[in-house]
Design an enzyme around this catalytic site. Sequence first.
Site, PDB file in Angstrom:
ATOM      1  N   CYS A  27      35.429  33.033  12.989  1.00 53.64           N
ATOM      2  CA  CYS A  27      35.563  34.302  13.459  1.00 53.64           C
ATOM      3  C   CYS A  27      36.354  34.410  14.562  1.00 53.64           C
ATOM      4  CB  CYS A  27      34.094  35.014  13.543  1.00 53.64           C
ATOM      5  SG  CYS A  27      33.980  36.307  14.751  1.00 53.64           S
ATOM      6  N   CYS A  78      30.656  40.863  13.409  1.00 58.03           N
ATOM      7  CA  CYS A  78      31.244  41.668  14.236  1.00 58.03           C
ATOM      8  C   CYS A  78      32.574  42.271  13.626  1.00 58.03           C
ATOM      9  CB  CYS A  78      31.772  40.919  15.267  1.00 58.03           C
ATOM     10  SG  CYS A  78      32.943  39.619  15.252  1.00 58.03           S
ATOM     11  N   LYS A 121      10.938   3.163   2.343  1.00 58.77           N
ATOM     12  CA  LYS A 121      10.693   4.776   2.352  1.00 58.77           C
ATOM     13  C   LYS A 121      11.432   5.020   0.889  1.00 58.77           C
ATOM     14  CE  LYS A 121       9.393   6.445   6.054  1.00 58.77           C
ATOM     15  NZ  LYS A 121      10.232   7.596   6.708  1.00 58.77           N
ATOM     16  N   CYS A 160      34.624  38.963   9.832  1.00 63.58           N
ATOM     17  CA  CYS A 160      33.081  38.292  10.387  1.00 63.58           C
ATOM     18  C   CYS A 160      31.927  39.131   9.760  1.00 63.58           C
ATOM     19  CB  CYS A 160      33.243  38.140  11.853  1.00 63.58           C
ATOM     20  SG  CYS A 160      31.875  37.640  12.491  1.00 63.58           S
ATOM     21  N   TYR A 199      -6.605   2.050   6.663  1.00 63.66           N
ATOM     22  CA  TYR A 199      -5.796   0.994   6.044  1.00 63.66           C
ATOM     23  C   TYR A 199      -5.687  -0.350   7.122  1.00 63.66           C
ATOM     24  CZ  TYR A 199      -2.669   3.707   9.143  1.00 63.66           C
ATOM     25  OH  TYR A 199      -2.220   4.540  10.165  1.00 63.66           O
ATOM     26  N   GLU A 227       0.809  -1.256   0.033  1.00 59.74           N
ATOM     27  CA  GLU A 227      -0.255   0.014   0.029  1.00 59.74           C
ATOM     28  C   GLU A 227       0.874   1.074  -0.070  1.00 59.74           C
ATOM     29  OE1 GLU A 227      -1.839  -0.063   3.737  1.00 59.74           O
ATOM     30  OE2 GLU A 227      -2.871  -2.157   3.428  1.00 59.74           O
ATOM     31  N   LYS A 271       2.365   4.468   1.354  1.00 60.34           N
ATOM     32  CA  LYS A 271       2.565   4.970   2.766  1.00 60.34           C
ATOM     33  C   LYS A 271       2.177   6.552   2.551  1.00 60.34           C
ATOM     34  CE  LYS A 271       5.289   5.047   7.041  1.00 60.34           C
ATOM     35  NZ  LYS A 271       5.308   6.627   7.395  1.00 60.34           N
ATOM     36  N   CYS A 317      31.928  38.952  19.668  1.00 61.32           N
ATOM     37  CA  CYS A 317      31.075  38.563  18.353  1.00 61.32           C
ATOM     38  C   CYS A 317      29.537  38.288  18.979  1.00 61.32           C
ATOM     39  CB  CYS A 317      31.292  37.555  17.561  1.00 61.32           C
ATOM     40  SG  CYS A 317      30.420  37.374  16.234  1.00 61.32           S
ATOM     41  N   ASP A 347       1.445  10.353   3.600  1.00 62.83           N
ATOM     42  CA  ASP A 347       2.048  11.077   4.475  1.00 62.83           C
ATOM     43  C   ASP A 347       1.135  12.291   5.054  1.00 62.83           C
ATOM     44  OD1 ASP A 347       4.328  12.419   5.585  1.00 62.83           O
ATOM     45  OD2 ASP A 347       5.086  13.314   3.783  1.00 62.83           O
TER      46      ASP A 347
HETATM   47  S1  IVH Z   1      -0.087   0.523   9.143  1.00 59.14           S
HETATM   48  C1  IVH Z   1       1.104  -1.568  12.912  1.00 59.14           C
HETATM   49  N1  IVH Z   1      -0.402   1.536   6.612  1.00 59.14           N
HETATM   50  O1  IVH Z   1       2.769   5.228   9.395  1.00 59.14           O
HETATM   51  C2  IVH Z   1       1.049  -0.765  11.686  1.00 59.14           C
HETATM   52  N2  IVH Z   1       0.501   3.026   8.490  1.00 59.14           N
HETATM   53  O2  IVH Z   1       5.388   4.292  10.869  1.00 59.14           O
HETATM   54  C3  IVH Z   1       0.478   0.472  11.733  1.00 59.14           C
HETATM   55  N3  IVH Z   1       1.008   5.154   7.560  1.00 59.14           N
HETATM   56  O3  IVH Z   1       1.407   5.782  12.431  1.00 59.14           O
HETATM   57  C4  IVH Z   1       0.498   1.454  10.395  1.00 59.14           C
HETATM   58  N4  IVH Z   1       0.090   4.815   5.518  1.00 59.14           N
HETATM   59  O4  IVH Z   1       0.441   7.020  10.451  1.00 59.14           O
HETATM   60  C5  IVH Z   1      -0.002   1.577   7.949  1.00 59.14           C
HETATM   61  N5  IVH Z   1      -0.707   2.388   4.457  1.00 59.14           N
HETATM   62  C6  IVH Z   1      -0.466   2.507   5.650  1.00 59.14           C
HETATM   63  C7  IVH Z   1       0.077   3.615   6.125  1.00 59.14           C
HETATM   64  C8  IVH Z   1       0.605   3.973   7.326  1.00 59.14           C
HETATM   65  C9  IVH Z   1       0.779   5.682   6.379  1.00 59.14           C
HETATM   66  C10 IVH Z   1       1.864   5.896   8.700  1.00 59.14           C
HETATM   67  C11 IVH Z   1       0.674   5.839   9.964  1.00 59.14           C
HETATM   68  C12 IVH Z   1       1.712   4.992  10.961  1.00 59.14           C
HETATM   69  C13 IVH Z   1       3.168   5.312  10.550  1.00 59.14           C
HETATM   70  C14 IVH Z   1       3.897   4.238  11.053  1.00 59.14           C
END
Ligand code: IVH
Length: 672
Positions: free
Chosen positions: A426, A411, A314, A408, A225, A114, A116, A432, A118
């Site tokens: 400096c 000063c 990441k 600097c 999620y 899935e 992640k 300063c 933000d």
């Molecule tokens: S699962 C035990 N799924 O990432 C697992 N988290 O670092 C719980 N987040 O606090 C999280 N997208 O805010 C999960 N598809 C996703 C996510 C997700 C973003 C965030 C969430 C969590 C943080 C964990």
Amino acid sequence: MTDAARRRAEALREQIAHHNHRYYVLDDPEIDDFAYDALLRELQALEATHPELLTPDSPTQRVGAAPLAEFGTVRHPQPMLSLENAFSDEDVAAFDRRVRERLGTGDDIEYVAEPKLDGLAISVIYRHGLLERAATRGDGEQGEDVTANIRTLRSVPLRLMGDAPAFLEARGEVFMPVAGFERLNADQVARGLKPFVNPRNAAAGSLRQLDPRVTATRPLELYFYALGAVEGGTVRDSHDAALKALRDWGLRTSPEARRVRGSAGCLAYYADLQSRRAALAYQIDGVVYKVDDLASQEKLGFVSRAPRWAIAHKFPAEEARTRLRSVDFQVGRTGALTPVARLEPVMVGGATVGNATLHNLDEIARKDIRIGDTVIVRRAGDVIPEVVRVDFERRPDDTLPIILPASCPVCGSRVDRVEGQAVARCTGALRCQAQRHEALRHFAARRAMDIDGLGDAVIAQLIERDLVQSPADLYLLDWEQLAQLERLGEKSARNLVAAIAASRSTTLPRFLFALGIPDVGESTAAALARQFGNLDALLSADATRLEQTPDVGPVIAANVAGFFADADNLRIVAALRARGVQWQEGEPVAAVALPLSGQTWVLTGTLPTLSRDEAKDLLEARGAKVAGSVSKKTNCVLAGEEAGSKLAKAIELGVPVIDEATFRQQLGLPAG
Ligand code: IVH
């Protein structure tokens, strides 16, 4: 009449809920906005003439609640955990290997991959199908009650569809799509307000509004999620089935979630999503892989508050291209001049960047950076953006070299650059104003003299009005003087004087650290205090004697000796003592072997009960050094929640990793 009205109201609510779901959850509306508004207005009119028909789950009641004075705190039915991070294909392969080893299988694992998102994690509770409560993650155990605000999100149903369980906790991420973020910021600027730095902050700020009417105007969205606590209803046996159940109840899940096979499947998904990242309507900072089979998840369990069955992969730091307009030099605590790039503002990783660090002159030379160049800037997480390299193909003819100023910029004192060293300094020392400011800030820091209330704004005014030439002058201030400063009332002035007075009794390690001797951090200060026992012994030590201190090499020894050879510094030390700064002096204790002496530890992530400082103190008291990065020489890594690259590095190098519970056990501390 009332009966007919009741039936009509019910029918309208059902229709509106249906169209909400089509529009906000399925993204597939059946009617246009005009027809939808007509339904909503009819219901509003009906409820106005028959208030007894009003129900809390009525679509007219999304923004009903009055502004709050503060958010209440609520305990989550199950703790909200975080995820370990992976930064490379190897990290993912290692994760997959660990999963297979623990499950005792050689077969490919089924994962769900899935995006992640933000944004911010949220827990939403439905009881008997009705939205009851929504809370932020907080510390994972307890969060803030943001029910009134979550109710204003149209994509969150007030009543579930289908056969909802008696109790359902659904977990997801609240976020702000990029287009909405840009509109919001344009609006903020037009109203003379500060724009938000990125969609994530905008989402957080919008959700943490005490007045739900404000939240209602903000373009927030939510993807669920995971299931949290569930009571009653069918048990699901896979994550994929849980996502489907959420959708069946009318809750929105990411349309990007996919089942994939093995680490190869994970990596293919990652590559695909990364290539489409910029085209998504919202920001993501990576991909999450979750073991699909729930029985396997249970078998895998958790380690230091993160599941072993999931990992966040990441995306690399984001980069952008822009023009280097000019370079300024900032003066730090020890006088070091840091070149700062002034850039044509550019969006990088969701935030506008106008300044970036160039590190030092050697880096500038190595990268051959000139003013007027087109440069690549990078932003990774919350770290300071940096100039990575020059785009030489775009170098114009009229670039200018970056020149170290001879004096600097603050000063005017001479700037020295030791042959062969990258850093220029400096020579103004505390004359300063920039160095004085940083010296005072360091002196007052919590881990140094711990003077509460001596913040940047106060320090700046003390320097501007020439009330303090050195940290020793702090002990001469009275509250009447402080009350003259802007934005400091009598009460704060008196409190600050009391805090300064209280800082007089300290310890030798803190005092040495507070002096700000170049390269003498907390652990070196502690080592020096142990080695010499009292200040006078230290003051009279030459470099050779100093070098006998554990962890003190020739460079630090020279810095310490040089610092105490300076007449100005000696005057300040004498003044501090004369003005009552004191500590318990003792005998040198270098002979006593501490249980962890000679060891280097690294802390990473958030520990469940100990703060970073507490853990550091515990380790240093036992003679260990606490370092900032993991290497082959690291003896042990103490890891908590949200541990990232340091943990990955430790695993890669085979450095032992322990959690807080084990740490407590090893140190003979009570369980937390
Ligand atoms: S699962 C035990 N799924 O990432 C697992 N988290 O670092 C719980 N987040 O606090 C999280 N997208 O805010 C999960 N598809 C996703 C996510 C997700 C973003 C965030 C969430 C969590 C943080 C964990």
